[in-house]
Motif scaffolding. Sequence first.
Motif, PDB file in Angstrom:
ATOM      1  N   ASP A 189      23.280   1.874  10.061  1.00  0.00           N
ATOM      2  CA  ASP A 189      22.489   2.990   9.555  1.00  0.00           C
ATOM      3  C   ASP A 189      22.929   4.342  10.087  1.00  0.00           C
ATOM      4  OD1 ASP A 189      21.678   2.135  11.948  1.00  0.00           O
ATOM      5  OD2 ASP A 189      19.541   2.123  11.528  1.00  0.00           O
ATOM      6  N   ASP A 236      19.251  -1.632  -6.708  1.00  0.00           N
ATOM      7  CA  ASP A 236      19.838  -2.688  -7.518  1.00  0.00           C
ATOM      8  C   ASP A 236      19.570  -4.090  -6.964  1.00  0.00           C
ATOM      9  OD1 ASP A 236      20.796  -0.679  -9.095  1.00  0.00           O
ATOM     10  OD2 ASP A 236      22.811  -0.678  -8.220  1.00  0.00           O
ATOM     11  N   VAL A 246      21.998   0.617  -3.489  1.00  0.00           N
ATOM     12  CA  VAL A 246      21.981  -0.821  -3.203  1.00  0.00           C
ATOM     13  C   VAL A 246      20.536  -1.320  -3.170  1.00  0.00           C
ATOM     14  CG1 VAL A 246      22.486  -2.597  -1.476  1.00  0.00           C
ATOM     15  CG2 VAL A 246      24.179  -0.830  -1.952  1.00  0.00           C
ATOM     16  N   LEU A 247      19.663  -0.553  -2.524  1.00  0.00           N
ATOM     17  CA  LEU A 247      18.247  -0.937  -2.488  1.00  0.00           C
ATOM     18  C   LEU A 247      17.683  -1.068  -3.893  1.00  0.00           C
ATOM     19  CD1 LEU A 247      16.457   1.103   0.327  1.00  0.00           C
ATOM     20  CD2 LEU A 247      17.019  -1.322   0.284  1.00  0.00           C
ATOM     21  N   ARG A 250      26.924   8.308   1.877  1.00  0.00           N
ATOM     22  CA  ARG A 250      26.711   6.873   2.163  1.00  0.00           C
ATOM     23  C   ARG A 250      25.229   6.516   2.062  1.00  0.00           C
ATOM     24  NH1 ARG A 250      31.468   3.487   2.993  1.00  0.00           N
ATOM     25  NH2 ARG A 250      30.148   1.775   3.594  1.00  0.00           N
ATOM     26  N   PHE A 275      24.887   6.674   8.757  1.00  0.00           N
ATOM     27  CA  PHE A 275      25.564   6.859   7.478  1.00  0.00           C
ATOM     28  C   PHE A 275      26.569   8.008   7.503  1.00  0.00           C
ATOM     29  CE2 PHE A 275      21.456   4.957   6.035  1.00  0.00           C
ATOM     30  CZ  PHE A 275      21.996   3.779   5.545  1.00  0.00           C
ATOM     31  N   ASN A 319      24.532   5.883  -1.476  1.00  0.00           N
ATOM     32  CA  ASN A 319      25.079   4.563  -1.739  1.00  0.00           C
ATOM     33  C   ASN A 319      24.094   3.468  -1.310  1.00  0.00           C
ATOM     34  OD1 ASN A 319      28.416   3.311  -0.915  1.00  0.00           O
ATOM     35  ND2 ASN A 319      27.105   2.976  -2.664  1.00  0.00           N
ATOM     36  N   PHE A 320      23.535   3.649  -0.140  1.00  0.00           N
ATOM     37  CA  PHE A 320      22.554   2.702   0.398  1.00  0.00           C
ATOM     38  C   PHE A 320      21.315   2.630  -0.495  1.00  0.00           C
ATOM     39  CE2 PHE A 320      18.680   2.578   3.156  1.00  0.00           C
ATOM     40  CZ  PHE A 320      18.673   1.205   3.379  1.00  0.00           C
TER      41      PHE A 320
END
Lengths: 258, 235
Positions: free
Chosen positions: A12, A112, A109-110, A102, A14, A105-106
Amino acid sequence: MIRSVFNPLYQDNFAHDVVRYDLNSLKAYQGITVTSPQGDYEEVYEPLTDPLIMRYMGYRHEAGHTPATQANSILSYPLLQRLRNYLPITSNLSKAEFIPTRLVNFLEVLRDKFPRHHLLLSDFCSLPNSISRAYTAPVVQTRYKGTMVPCSTYMVQPGYFDIFFPTNFELLRDMYHLIMRPRNRGASMASAGVHLDPNFFSRTWGPSPFNDVGPSGNRAQIYTHREFLTKYADLSRTEVRSGENPMLDYYANVKVIF
Amino acid sequence: MLSASQLATCRSPPRGAKALVRDFIHDALYNPFYGYFPQRAVIYSAPEPLAFAEMRNSSEFDEAVARIYKNISDAKHTTASTVGVQLWHTPVEVFQVCPVLRFCGQSVCPDDFAQPWYGQAIARCLASEYLLRYFPYEDFVVYEMGGGNGTLGLNILDYLRDEYPEIYERTTYKIIEISHGLAKIQQTRLKQHSHVVEVINKSIFDWNDVVHSPCFFLALEVIVRRRPKRDSLRF
């Protein structure tokens, strides 16, 4: 007994990108770190092509946040900006701005992979001793003979320095809601081959847990470290005799979003 | 131009190369061969319980924490390493402290050592949200990204087991851990909760499966790096 652990890896922390803006056209340029064959570092700028930086710019714009370089500089004063162009030796690019790519990006991801998550995130909201001459600049530091040594650039021998950034929680919250909004969620599920009534995610579709902004059905809220602990901690356990409470006082530059 | 994944395979910092700034920084921090975190950072638990109720004021607390730091940095394992070793101290660790026995006047209370005030606050936050929204229709599922040495997980699970057995019984606690070494430590540390804990040794950015159940996702930059009060030295 001292338990110490080597080789921790924290995901974390980032990493950020750097952008600068052309002072005339306001066009963004992306920062590239160049390492010479001799091992020297240089930061160069090229026209924006990176898709992740572009998505970040899109989210930020949509969330109604102005780039720090424009909110705080002569870019917001057209006359000054024009005058500046007459000065003999000035850069045609704005001050650098670090942007949390980033982190975006994170969040994607959460969205999706954890479509029904409820996020609890905490981080520094500001940092002393950050490197100079840039917005949202990181702290770059290392420990030398027992003393913490801050540096003035991130372009240092990789591996010897910790590099960490402050988080703009207001921007994080607004981008979070944008990224998690139902339209995006629907799109991501459709791309995963799940087909639903087109109105499934809209506010008109029956009793749905998705009636509000966050995937968990409520707005993510920002707390200071103190507010969060005042709400949830048993403060009597960490009080010293003077009535001060180190657990509350210590992490004044930490915030929580939940 | 090198991407983050290309950089990750380099065994020494590449020369004559270009990378986006985020990839350069990410590599400097996480490269498995020379990155800062795999090579140099040290994290530790408070070696002794801190006795809040015995401390006069917060400067006494500062001194106690400073003493811990000094002991740690004097310890053999850190001086043996070279320049750049960083000591971290997390609120989870600091506030996993002894509440001090106000009543019997002892300063050490092993039974209470595992009483983790910071982790408990987080547990309470999650539990109240879970009870409000999901109980009893859904299980209590937590994902923690970067579990450190497992202290937070331990604190949360101990608290739920003792205070909310009805939640504990429906709990799954998953740690997404990129470091192989830490993943092992977490498994050991959380042994007593092994029936509810799963440590997944991968990066969140390589996550494949879609988790359709409701879950709490913890991303806690609980790493607090103490900086010396006077630092004027800059490179």
